[in-house]
Design an enzyme around this catalytic site. Structure first.
Site, PDB file in Angstrom:
ATOM      1  N   GLU A 261       0.872  -1.175   0.000  1.00  0.00           N
ATOM      2  CA  GLU A 261       0.000   0.000   0.000  1.00  0.00           C
ATOM      3  C   GLU A 261       0.902   1.217   0.000  1.00  0.00           C
ATOM      4  OE1 GLU A 261      -2.870   0.324   3.096  1.00  0.00           O
ATOM      5  OE2 GLU A 261      -3.942  -1.473   2.483  1.00  0.00           O
TER       6      GLU A 261
ATOM      7  N   ASP B 217      -6.673   9.533   9.421  1.00  0.00           N
ATOM      8  CA  ASP B 217      -5.415   8.975   9.897  1.00  0.00           C
ATOM      9  C   ASP B 217      -5.000   9.552  11.237  1.00  0.00           C
ATOM     10  OD1 ASP B 217      -4.214   7.051   7.971  1.00  0.00           O
ATOM     11  OD2 ASP B 217      -4.667   8.685   6.579  1.00  0.00           O
TER      12      ASP B 217
END
Lengths: 276, 404
Positions: free
Chosen positions: A49, A60
């Site tokens: 990723e 995040d």
């Protein structure tokens, strides 16, 4: 067959889960992150990723936010991210790369052009955090037309009806978000993940990776026993942060070392047995 | 929303779109919450008891209706159109923000949520949220950028007095944008019990519609008061625009009145041709941030550019999606006012009318000061004075080089 399909088919044969590290492209600079990217497969990464940096990564936690800030400060851009994948792909034809990030940089690039250019660069999948199924058609359709999968999320808040809608147009694999929260802040609740994966498996034959809250080899092994893939992000980009003062070689070495440890534990978890 | 044929007031559509803007660009974890909020709001809208309770609180707790005040000396000074001020500064907590917070906390209660979070820029929305949380006995956490905490100290103290926890945000530009990111992070981590009271007409659907609806009381009252006072509608309606909630509430009831011109006023900071401004509509391009597609300040790579304004409440690189649509269809004209022009208007209104405006509506006043003199004396302007300026005296003193 796509690289993602090939990879999951091979893993199934081997009876093991994929280890999926996350790094942010350009963190802490393009050169260092390319070195890391290039060496991740040999360190045990089955799928990579690759984060597309964004100024406002609202799903995040602090570790991934900081990695985005470092990448942008070093001049990362979408064009550079795609060039990086293209360069990687010249030497590695097998390891799937999934770009992960937020929609606005893709929107600014233009979705049709983006779908075409990522396919050309050798990207296999896209994970766009703030593009839920209600909004993802604009990217999913052109991406799939170019053979690039748009990876959809399943989360602890996804109910049965919604799960059905999510899997209906999904391709590549599914990403189960193990905790309601941002990346890297809570610990993966193993029993809840087990129950959730059972629900996902009842709804689809697509592989399902699990991420958010996996930091240790023990957690990676536990998830590897039940999921098709184990995603670790915050702990890995944390190695970049922790070694900034020591320079490029040390950053690369530490990231790869953690990758080897987590991949080793992921790969050994099932002792060669496929879970029921 | 009720679908009204041939009306500009019927948006958004079922997916939260105002033309090409709006939508629900949030993480999958939040989607079920956003959908259940939409459902709860649709149900509440049809429930007379909900409206009755809100109306009662607006009257007895907020002190509505707020006056529509004829600013006689300002009018004489500018020498043109008659200027009326919609006195949202006289509301409980000193700004229009409370209108929306009461509506949302009633929804939170209907949904069984037991914890409130909010983001704040100037602190007005934070204070209003802390106020309603205290009133309804719910714990409240307010996210505020470190820069804003510094320039809006009185509001930080107010929120704490009201029992709220104020969490400083040190990421990014450390202003409203970053406080919003942090509130979204809190929400996604506390989906079971937490209600996020968004302070402006931004965010994923249904927030832009819902916040506008709760603020529409401003425009509805203004419209009725103007008809009562002048027996006709205003020629021009003006409000400042950051995220755009007071403007959305002020404008909405006038959208179908073709004889009424409408101006939104953005913050030009040091000037729209400098890098330091918050003029999203004037200088931005469409993009996706904080859950909706709308005009944004961004670079060519889709990275968000930090906004700047002397007014913390306008210091935001985005704008509500309905404003983007109203801009594109040309129904509302968006102008901009610099920090200096806003400061001048701040002092002008203080001295001429004995009303110290917040720096946010000082932008609207500054715009009126530019154009009222060119209008006829029998023309009417209604300006939303969205908040009072007590909170800004430190920023203004600093800008004037004075120490308090």
């Amino acid at each position: 067959m796509s690289r993602l399909k090939d990879k999951f088919a091979a893993l199934k044969k081997e009876g093991r889960a994929a280890f999926v590290p996350f790094i942010t492209a350009g963190d802490p600079d393009m050169d260092t992150s390319f070195s890391i990217l290039q060496q991740l497969p040999a360190a045990g990464a089955d799928i990579i990723e690759l984060g597309m940096p964004f100024t406002d990564p609202m799903a995040d936690g602090p570790a991934v936010q900081a990695s985005s800030v470092r990448a942008l400060k070093s001049g990362a851009s979408m064009v550079k991210v795609l060039k990086m994948v293209e360069k990687f792909r010249k030497a590695d034809k097998a390891t799937p790369i999934v770009l992960m990030g937020y929609y606005n940089p893709i929107h600014a690039y233009g979705t049709a052009r983006f779908a075409k250019d990522v396919a050309h660069a050798g990207v296999d999948g896209l994970i766009v955090v703030d593009l839920p199924i209600e909004e993802d058609e604009v990217l999913r359709v052109p991406a799939q037309a170019h053979g690039v999968d748009l990876i959809r999320f399943v989360t602890p808040t996804t109910d049965e009806a919604r799960l059905k809608r999510i899997v209906a147009d999904a391709s590549g694999y599914l990403y189960y978000v193990s905790v309601a929260g941002v990346t890297g802040t809570k610990s993966v609740p193993e029993e809840e993940v087990r129950a959730a994966l059972a629900r996902v498996r009842a709804a689809t034959t697509l592989p399902c990776t699990v991420g958010f809250g996996i930091r240790s080899p023990e957690q990676a092994a536990a998830i590897a026993r039940m999921a098709d893939g184990v995603v670790v992000g915050s702990a890995i980009v944390g190695q970049v942060a922790d070694n900034l003062a020591h320079g490029k070689d040390r950053i690369v070495a530490e990231v790869l070392e953690l990758t080897r440890t987590l991949a080793g534990s992921t790969h050994a978890a099932r002792h060669g047995k496929v879970p029921a | 929303m009720n679908q009204i044929p041939n009306s500009l007031r019927s948006g958004p559509d079922g997916n939260g779109h105002f033309g090409a803007y709006g939508g629900r660009f949030v993480a999958e974890t939040l989607m079920p919450l956003v959908l259940s909020l939409e459902q709860a709001y649709e149900t509440a809208k049809k429930d007379p008891a909900f409206h009755a309770e809100l109306a009662d609180l607006l009257k007895h707790y907020v002190g509505r209706e707020s006056p529509l005040y004829f600013a006689e000396r300002l009018t004489a000074h500018l020498g043109g159109a008659k200027i009326y001020l919609k006195r949202e500064d006289l509301n409980h907590t000193g700004a229009h923000k409370i209108n929306n917070c009461l509506g949302q906390i009633l929804l939170a209660r209907r949904m069984g949520k037991t914890r409130i979070i909010a983001e704040t820029g100037a602190g007005q929305h934070g204070v209003a949220t802390a106020t309603v949380a205290a009133r309804f006995g719910l714990p409240c956490t307010v996210y505020m950028g470190d820069v804003d905490m510094e320039r809006q100290k009185p509001n930080v103290f107010r929120m704490r007095l009201l029992g709220a926890e104020v969490k400083g945000v040190s990421s990014g530009s450390r202003t409203l944008k970053d406080a919003t990111n942090e509130a979204l992070r809190d929400w996604v981590a506390n989906v079971e019990d937490t209600f996020y009271i968004i302070g402006s007409v931004v965010g994923p659907h249904p927030y832009p519609a819902l916040v506008r609806d709760f603020q529409t009381v401003i425009g509805n009252e203004t419209r009725a008061q103007m008809l009562d006072r002048e027996k006709r509608l205003p020629d021009l309606v003006v409000a400042c625009v950051g995220g755009g909630s007071n403007a959305a509430g002020m404008f909405h009831p006038f959208l179908d009145d073709t004889g009424v011109e409408i101006h939104g006023v953005e913050a030009a900071g040091d000037g729209v041709d400098t890098p330091r401004h918050a003029a999203t509509i004037s200088k931005g391009t469409p993009g996706v941030l904080h859950g909706a597609r709308s005009y944004l300040l961004q670079d060519g790579d889709g990275q968000i550019i930090e906004a700047h304004s002397i007014s913390a409440g306008l210091d935001y690189p985005g704008i509500g999606p309905e404003h983007s649509w109203l801009k594109d269809i040309g129904r509302v004209k968006y102008h901009s006012i610099t920090d200096q022009e806003a400061l001048d208007a701040f002092m002008l209104l203080s001295k001429l009318e004995g009303i110290i405006p917040a720096l946010e509506p000082a932008h609207a006043i500054a715009h009126v000061a530019k154009i009222a003199g060119q209008m006829d004396k029998d023309q009417l302007i209604a300006v939303c004075l969205s908040g009072r300026g007590d909170k800004d005296i430190f920023s203004v003193a600093a800008a004037l080089g004075e120490k308090l």
